[in-house]
Design a protein around this motif. Structure first.
Motif, PDB file in Angstrom:
ATOM      1  N   SER A  50       0.945  -1.170   0.043  1.00  0.00           N
ATOM      2  CA  SER A  50       0.225  -0.057  -0.130  1.00  0.00           C
ATOM      3  C   SER A  50       0.857   1.388   0.059  1.00  0.00           C
ATOM      4  CB  SER A  50      -1.019  -0.024   1.252  1.00  0.00           C
ATOM      5  OG  SER A  50      -1.581  -1.197   1.261  1.00  0.00           O
ATOM      6  N   LEU A 136      -8.495   0.369   8.056  1.00  0.00           N
ATOM      7  CA  LEU A 136      -9.447   1.016   6.895  1.00  0.00           C
ATOM      8  C   LEU A 136      -9.265   2.473   6.909  1.00  0.00           C
ATOM      9  CD1 LEU A 136     -11.243   0.344   4.599  1.00  0.00           C
ATOM     10  CD2 LEU A 136     -12.897  -0.045   5.928  1.00  0.00           C
ATOM     11  N   ALA A 140      -8.447   4.419   3.496  1.00  0.00           N
ATOM     12  CA  ALA A 140      -9.314   5.469   2.558  1.00  0.00           C
ATOM     13  C   ALA A 140      -9.142   6.741   2.843  1.00  0.00           C
ATOM     14  CB  ALA A 140     -10.558   5.144   3.615  1.00  0.00           C
ATOM     15  N   THR A 141      -8.428   7.352   4.096  1.00  0.00           N
ATOM     16  CA  THR A 141      -7.874   8.475   4.245  1.00  0.00           C
ATOM     17  C   THR A 141      -6.902   8.987   2.883  1.00  0.00           C
ATOM     18  OG1 THR A 141      -8.363   8.678   6.601  1.00  0.00           O
ATOM     19  CG2 THR A 141      -6.743  10.267   5.426  1.00  0.00           C
ATOM     20  N   ALA A 143      -6.212   7.159   0.276  1.00  0.00           N
ATOM     21  CA  ALA A 143      -6.751   7.131  -1.191  1.00  0.00           C
ATOM     22  C   ALA A 143      -7.197   8.272  -1.538  1.00  0.00           C
ATOM     23  CB  ALA A 143      -7.624   5.984  -1.164  1.00  0.00           C
ATOM     24  N   VAL A 144      -8.118   8.857  -0.795  1.00  0.00           N
ATOM     25  CA  VAL A 144      -8.828  10.105  -1.148  1.00  0.00           C
ATOM     26  C   VAL A 144      -7.823  11.270  -1.156  1.00  0.00           C
ATOM     27  CG1 VAL A 144      -9.581  10.849   1.015  1.00  0.00           C
ATOM     28  CG2 VAL A 144     -10.777  11.273  -1.099  1.00  0.00           C
ATOM     29  N   CYS A 249     -10.166  14.683   4.720  1.00  0.00           N
ATOM     30  CA  CYS A 249      -9.856  13.375   4.140  1.00  0.00           C
ATOM     31  C   CYS A 249     -10.030  12.322   5.334  1.00  0.00           C
ATOM     32  CB  CYS A 249      -8.279  13.500   3.630  1.00  0.00           C
ATOM     33  SG  CYS A 249      -8.030  14.206   2.043  1.00  0.00           S
ATOM     34  N   GLY A 253     -12.137   8.931   5.608  1.00  0.00           N
ATOM     35  CA  GLY A 253     -11.948   7.557   6.186  1.00  0.00           C
ATOM     36  C   GLY A 253     -12.587   7.120   7.259  1.00  0.00           C
ATOM     37  N   VAL A 256     -16.158   5.816   5.617  1.00  0.00           N
ATOM     38  CA  VAL A 256     -15.959   4.725   4.967  1.00  0.00           C
ATOM     39  C   VAL A 256     -16.247   3.517   6.005  1.00  0.00           C
ATOM     40  CG1 VAL A 256     -14.432   3.231   3.592  1.00  0.00           C
ATOM     41  CG2 VAL A 256     -14.911   5.620   2.973  1.00  0.00           C
ATOM     42  N   TRP A 260     -18.689   0.586   6.456  1.00  0.00           N
ATOM     43  CA  TRP A 260     -18.475  -1.030   6.105  1.00  0.00           C
ATOM     44  C   TRP A 260     -18.854  -1.935   7.480  1.00  0.00           C
ATOM     45  CZ3 TRP A 260     -18.013  -3.856   2.332  1.00  0.00           C
ATOM     46  CH2 TRP A 260     -17.357  -5.262   2.507  1.00  0.00           C
TER      47      TRP A 260
END
Length: 278
Positions: A50, A136, A140-141, A143-144, A249, A253, A256, A260
């Motif tokens: 990652s 996660l 997610a933080t 990624a955005v 951001c 995260g 998300v 989920w």
């Protein structure tokens, strides 16, 4: 006495169960959403891949210098209009104290990774039921943030033409900044918005504050992102508004992870619950 009992057929159609073809699929989805004990080899591999992907994508974003400098001018004017454009004063004041700014340069270059990895290890060992959900949030933080680097290139204050900001790494010849000196060609110079130093440090701080037991450790957790904010401004690597972008951001995260797992990561059981037999 001798009469046999006959079960009426009425309502028999309603008693027939619906097809269960979707049931295994739902069970698989539920299993994915159920926190389980993380596997060390998988986590090491996942984090390594990652971060490599993050660095690759971040540095592959075209360095749109003209647009990045236009955006920098806009940010600087906006901060003046808001009355918060004090980054230059902070930069000059801290730079006048050599031992302090040198320490901040090394802080900026190292703690960003060290503290984040340390919190992940602590979660893995002490809060395995919350590890995946909290991880996660971090992923997610990040990624955005990559989307932000692509859509909104921004030069850091130290690269602002006509500005009076001091590049503290260059002036004091300290090691570590991927955005200054000999390492600058290995990093995208115009990926200042959002600040992942802030996104990651606030993630660390909230996690420590929410889950640590010792009061002084929880206080240190809250102080860490505050210190990081001072460092990114004093070293002229970010504007205040870059920090706001990092926090936005992070909010994404958390959203998300909440969708989920159905709960805030810190509210999940500390240890994963045993799975029901199939």
């Amino acid at each position: 006495m001798g009469e046999s009992t006959v079960t009426p057929l009425e309502g028999r159609d309603q008693a027939i169960p619906y097809p269960v073809t979707a049931e295994p699929r739902q069970r698989r989805l539920d299993r994915l959403r159920t926190p389980r004990r993380p596997r060390l080899w998988f986590e090491i591999l996942l984090i390594g891949v990652s971060y490599w992907t993050y660095s690759l994508v971040r540095n592959a974003v075209p360095e749109q210098r003209a647009e990045a400098l236009r955006n920098t001018d806009w940010i600087w004017r906006a901060e003046h209009d808001l009355g918060i454009a004090v980054e230059e004063s902070v930069n000059h004041a801290v730079n006048s104290v050599t031992w302090l700014i040198v320490g901040m340069n090394y802080y900026y270059a190292t703690l960003h990774f060290i503290v984040t990895l340390a919190v992940l290890v602590w979660l893995y060992r002490s809060h395995p039921g919350r590890y995946a959900a909290t991880r996660l949030v971090l992923f997610a933080t990040t990624a955005v943030a990559l989307v932000g680097y692509y859509l909104y290139p921004l030069a850091p204050p130290r690269l602002m033409p006509g500005g009076d900001f001091i590049d503290t790494v260059m002036v004091h010849q300290t090691w570590g900044s991927m955005a200054s000196g000999d390492l600058k060609n290995m990093s995208n110079q115009y990926a200042a918005m959002p600040s992942m130093h802030i996104g990651w440090s606030v993630w660390c701080g909230l996690t420590i504050f929410a889950l640590a037991r010792l009061p002084w450790v929880r206080i240190l957790g809250l102080l860490y992102p505050v210190a990081t904010l001072v460092v990114i401004v004093a070293t002229a690597n970010h504007f205040w508004l870059d920090a706001v972008g990092g926090i936005l951001c992070l909010a994404f995260g958390f959203a998300v992870a909440r969708v989920w797992y159905g709960a805030v990561p810190y509210a999940l059981p500390r240890v994963p619950q045993p799975r029901a037999p199939r």
